[in-house]
Design a protein around this motif. Structure first.
Motif, PDB file in Angstrom:
ATOM      1  N   ASP A 144     -10.166   4.036  -8.728  1.00 26.19           N
ATOM      2  CA  ASP A 144      -9.995   3.737 -10.143  1.00 26.19           C
ATOM      3  C   ASP A 144      -9.263   2.413 -10.293  1.00 26.19           C
ATOM      4  OD1 ASP A 144      -9.703   3.829 -12.904  1.00 26.19           O
ATOM      5  OD2 ASP A 144      -9.322   5.993 -12.922  1.00 26.19           O
ATOM      6  N   PHE A 145      -9.790   1.540 -11.142  1.00 26.25           N
ATOM      7  CA  PHE A 145      -9.192   0.225 -11.339  1.00 26.25           C
ATOM      8  C   PHE A 145      -8.658   0.058 -12.759  1.00 26.25           C
ATOM      9  CE2 PHE A 145     -10.651  -1.119  -7.279  1.00 26.25           C
ATOM     10  CZ  PHE A 145     -11.844  -0.451  -7.086  1.00 26.25           C
ATOM     11  N   ALA A 146      -8.592   1.160 -13.495  1.00 28.25           N
ATOM     12  CA  ALA A 146      -8.077   1.111 -14.857  1.00 28.25           C
ATOM     13  C   ALA A 146      -6.557   0.989 -14.836  1.00 28.25           C
ATOM     14  CB  ALA A 146      -8.492   2.362 -15.625  1.00 28.25           C
ATOM     15  N   PRO A 147      -5.982   0.068 -15.628  1.00 27.19           N
ATOM     16  CA  PRO A 147      -4.526  -0.150 -15.606  1.00 27.19           C
ATOM     17  C   PRO A 147      -3.714   1.116 -15.861  1.00 27.19           C
ATOM     18  CG  PRO A 147      -5.610  -1.937 -16.763  1.00 27.19           C
ATOM     19  CD  PRO A 147      -6.669  -0.916 -16.495  1.00 27.19           C
ATOM     20  N   TYR A 187       0.858  -1.179   0.000  1.00 24.03           N
ATOM     21  CA  TYR A 187       0.000   0.000   0.000  1.00 24.03           C
ATOM     22  C   TYR A 187       0.902   1.239   0.000  1.00 24.03           C
ATOM     23  CZ  TYR A 187      -2.978   3.655   2.017  1.00 24.03           C
ATOM     24  OH  TYR A 187      -3.648   4.823   2.255  1.00 24.03           O
ATOM     25  N   LEU A 188       0.799   2.049  -1.055  1.00 26.37           N
ATOM     26  CA  LEU A 188       1.603   3.251  -1.195  1.00 26.37           C
ATOM     27  C   LEU A 188       0.683   4.468  -1.145  1.00 26.37           C
ATOM     28  CD1 LEU A 188       3.703   2.066  -4.290  1.00 26.37           C
ATOM     29  CD2 LEU A 188       4.217   1.687  -1.868  1.00 26.37           C
ATOM     30  N   ALA A 189       1.160   5.545  -0.533  1.00 26.23           N
ATOM     31  CA  ALA A 189       0.310   6.732  -0.425  1.00 26.23           C
ATOM     32  C   ALA A 189       1.156   7.996  -0.389  1.00 26.23           C
ATOM     33  CB  ALA A 189      -0.560   6.657   0.828  1.00 26.23           C
ATOM     34  N   VAL A 190       0.576   9.083  -0.875  1.00 24.92           N
ATOM     35  CA  VAL A 190       1.168  10.408  -0.714  1.00 24.92           C
ATOM     36  C   VAL A 190       0.127  11.285  -0.030  1.00 24.92           C
ATOM     37  CG1 VAL A 190       0.469  11.051  -3.077  1.00 24.92           C
ATOM     38  CG2 VAL A 190       2.187  12.404  -1.866  1.00 24.92           C
ATOM     39  N   ASP A 228      -1.183  -3.572  -7.463  1.00 24.63           N
ATOM     40  CA  ASP A 228      -1.179  -3.086  -8.847  1.00 24.63           C
ATOM     41  C   ASP A 228      -2.571  -3.143  -9.460  1.00 24.63           C
ATOM     42  OD1 ASP A 228      -1.466  -5.794  -8.979  1.00 24.63           O
ATOM     43  OD2 ASP A 228       0.138  -6.154 -10.432  1.00 24.63           O
ATOM     44  N   TRP A 229      -3.608  -3.059  -8.581  1.00 23.05           N
ATOM     45  CA  TRP A 229      -4.967  -3.203  -9.102  1.00 23.05           C
ATOM     46  C   TRP A 229      -5.909  -2.058  -8.754  1.00 23.05           C
ATOM     47  CZ3 TRP A 229      -8.100  -3.192  -4.942  1.00 23.05           C
ATOM     48  CH2 TRP A 229      -7.629  -3.746  -3.742  1.00 23.05           C
ATOM     49  N   GLY A 230      -5.493  -1.098  -7.959  1.00 18.79           N
ATOM     50  CA  GLY A 230      -6.408  -0.014  -7.621  1.00 18.79           C
ATOM     51  C   GLY A 230      -5.688   1.239  -7.161  1.00 18.79           C
ATOM     52  N   VAL A 231      -6.278   2.404  -7.444  1.00 15.94           N
ATOM     53  CA  VAL A 231      -5.734   3.681  -6.991  1.00 15.94           C
ATOM     54  C   VAL A 231      -6.878   4.527  -6.445  1.00 15.94           C
ATOM     55  CG1 VAL A 231      -5.887   4.626  -9.348  1.00 15.94           C
ATOM     56  CG2 VAL A 231      -4.457   5.748  -7.650  1.00 15.94           C
ATOM     57  N   GLY A 232      -6.644   5.139  -5.296  1.00 21.18           N
ATOM     58  CA  GLY A 232      -7.640   6.015  -4.685  1.00 21.18           C
ATOM     59  C   GLY A 232      -7.139   7.445  -4.657  1.00 21.18           C
ATOM     60  N   THR A 233      -8.024   8.385  -4.925  1.00 27.21           N
ATOM     61  CA  THR A 233      -7.671   9.800  -4.935  1.00 27.21           C
ATOM     62  C   THR A 233      -8.674  10.574  -4.098  1.00 27.21           C
ATOM     63  OG1 THR A 233      -6.773   9.604  -7.175  1.00 27.21           O
ATOM     64  CG2 THR A 233      -7.251  11.815  -6.392  1.00 27.21           C
ATOM     65  N   ARG A 234      -8.156  11.443  -3.222  1.00 21.45           N
ATOM     66  CA  ARG A 234      -9.024  12.280  -2.381  1.00 21.45           C
ATOM     67  C   ARG A 234      -8.930  13.719  -2.864  1.00 21.45           C
ATOM     68  NH1 ARG A 234      -9.183  14.712   3.270  1.00 21.45           N
ATOM     69  NH2 ARG A 234      -6.912  14.584   3.362  1.00 21.45           N
ATOM     70  N   CYS A 272      -3.453   7.150  -3.115  1.00 22.19           N
ATOM     71  CA  CYS A 272      -2.951   5.883  -2.595  1.00 22.19           C
ATOM     72  C   CYS A 272      -3.111   4.810  -3.657  1.00 22.19           C
ATOM     73  CB  CYS A 272      -3.674   5.481  -1.307  1.00 22.19           C
ATOM     74  SG  CYS A 272      -5.465   5.385  -1.462  1.00 22.19           S
ATOM     75  N   VAL A 273      -2.181   3.850  -3.648  1.00 23.05           N
ATOM     76  CA  VAL A 273      -2.190   2.759  -4.613  1.00 23.05           C
ATOM     77  C   VAL A 273      -2.210   1.440  -3.856  1.00 23.05           C
ATOM     78  CG1 VAL A 273      -0.979   1.651  -6.514  1.00 23.05           C
ATOM     79  CG2 VAL A 273      -0.935   4.140  -6.307  1.00 23.05           C
ATOM     80  N   PHE A 274      -3.127   0.560  -4.239  1.00 21.43           N
ATOM     81  CA  PHE A 274      -3.263  -0.759  -3.620  1.00 21.43           C
ATOM     82  C   PHE A 274      -2.692  -1.807  -4.575  1.00 21.43           C
ATOM     83  CE2 PHE A 274      -6.742   2.035  -2.454  1.00 21.43           C
ATOM     84  CZ  PHE A 274      -6.740   1.991  -1.072  1.00 21.43           C
TER      85      PHE A 274
END
Length: 214
Positions: free
Chosen positions: A180-183, A67-70, A160-166, A156-158
Motif C-alpha cells: 500500500d502506497f497511500a499516505p 525498513y521497519l517490521a513487526v 515513508d512511502w510504502g507499507v507491506g502486509t502479510r 513492514c514499512v519502507f
C-alpha cells in the motif's frame, strides 16, 4: 522507475540461462502484472511465495534508508518457514547496503515465558543471528498486546512511502500480501510499529540483563 525497470531487465538478460534466470524472470513478471494496481494505490499478491516476491523487490529499491517490521513468532516452525528465511536473506543484504533495519518480534508466551529473561532455545539462535547481522531486534511478549487493537499480521514499512502486509490463513501460511502506497495507510502502520517498538525490549538489553543475573 523506468530506469530501475530497464536496469532490472538488462541485468536478467546478462544472467546465464538456467533456473536462476528463470526465477528472476518470474519475479519481475509477477511484479509487472501488478503495475496497474500499484498505480491505483494498492497492489495485492497471492500465493505462498508472494511475501518475498513483493517484499524483496521493494526492499531493493535504490535509496531506501529505513525498513521497519513487526513479525509474529507463535511456534518454532515459524522461523523455519521458507518465506521468512527468504525475507531474512534480503533483509541482511539491505543492512549491508546501509539500510537501517528494525524488527519487532512478537513472541508467544510458550517461546518466551514470563519467568525467563530470554526466549527459549527453540528460537534464540535465530534471534541472535539477526542481532549479530546488525539488525535492531526488539522483543515483545504476545501477552503484552492485550490492549492493542491491531490485527496479528506481519507488517513492514519502507521509509515513508510504502507499507507491506502479510495476511495468513488458519495454518499461518501466506494467503495474500498487500503493498500500500497511500499516505494514510503508511502513517497508521508507522504509528503502530513505533508503539510496539516503545513497549518492547531491545535484544541487546536483554542480553545485558541475562549477563548481570549470572
Amino acid at each position: 522507475m523506468y530506469r530501475i525497470l530497464h536496469e532490472a531487465l538488462a541485468g536478467i538478460t546478462e544472467q546465464p540461462a538456467g533456473e536462476q534466470r528463470d526465477t528472476l524472470t518470474q519475479k519481475l513478471i509477477a511484479l509487472g502484472v501488478q503495475f496497474r494496481r500499484v498505480a491505483s494505490g494498492t497492489a495485492s499478491f497471492t500465493g505462498p511465495a508472494s511475501w518475498y516476491v513483493a517484499h524483496d523487490a521493494v526492499l531493493t529499491v535504490p535509496g531506501l534508508k529505513e525498513y521497519l517490521a513487526v513479525i509474529w513468532v507463535r511456534a518454532p516452525a515459524d522461523i523455519h518457514n521458507p518465506v521468512i528465511q527468504e525475507g531474512l536473506r534480503a533483509t541482511y543484504a539491505a543492512v549491508r547496503r546501509g539500510v537501517l533495519v528494525e524488527r519487532v518480534l512478537v513472541v508467544s508466551d510458550s517461546l518466551w515465558p514470563a519467568d525467563r529473561i530470554l526466549p527459549t532455545d527453540d528460537i534464540r539462535p535465530w534471534i541472535e543471528d539477526q542481532h549479530n547481522h546488525g539488525l535492531r531486534v526488539i522483543l515483545l511478549r504476545e501477552r503484552d498486546l492485550l490492549n492493542d487493537t491491531g490485527r496479528a499480521v506481519d507488517t513492514c514499512v519502507f521509509d515513508d512511502w510504502g507499507v507491506g502486509t502479510r495476511n495468513l490463513d488458519d495454518r499461518d501460511q501466506t494467503l495474500r500480501v498487500t503493498l500500500d502506497f497511500a499516505p494514510d495507510a503508511i502513517r497508521i502502520a508507522r504509528e503502530r510499529l513505533d508503539r510496539l517498538s516503545q513497549i518492547g525490549i531491545p535484544y541487546g538489553e536483554l542480553l545485558e540483563r541475562a549477563d548481570r543475573s549470572r
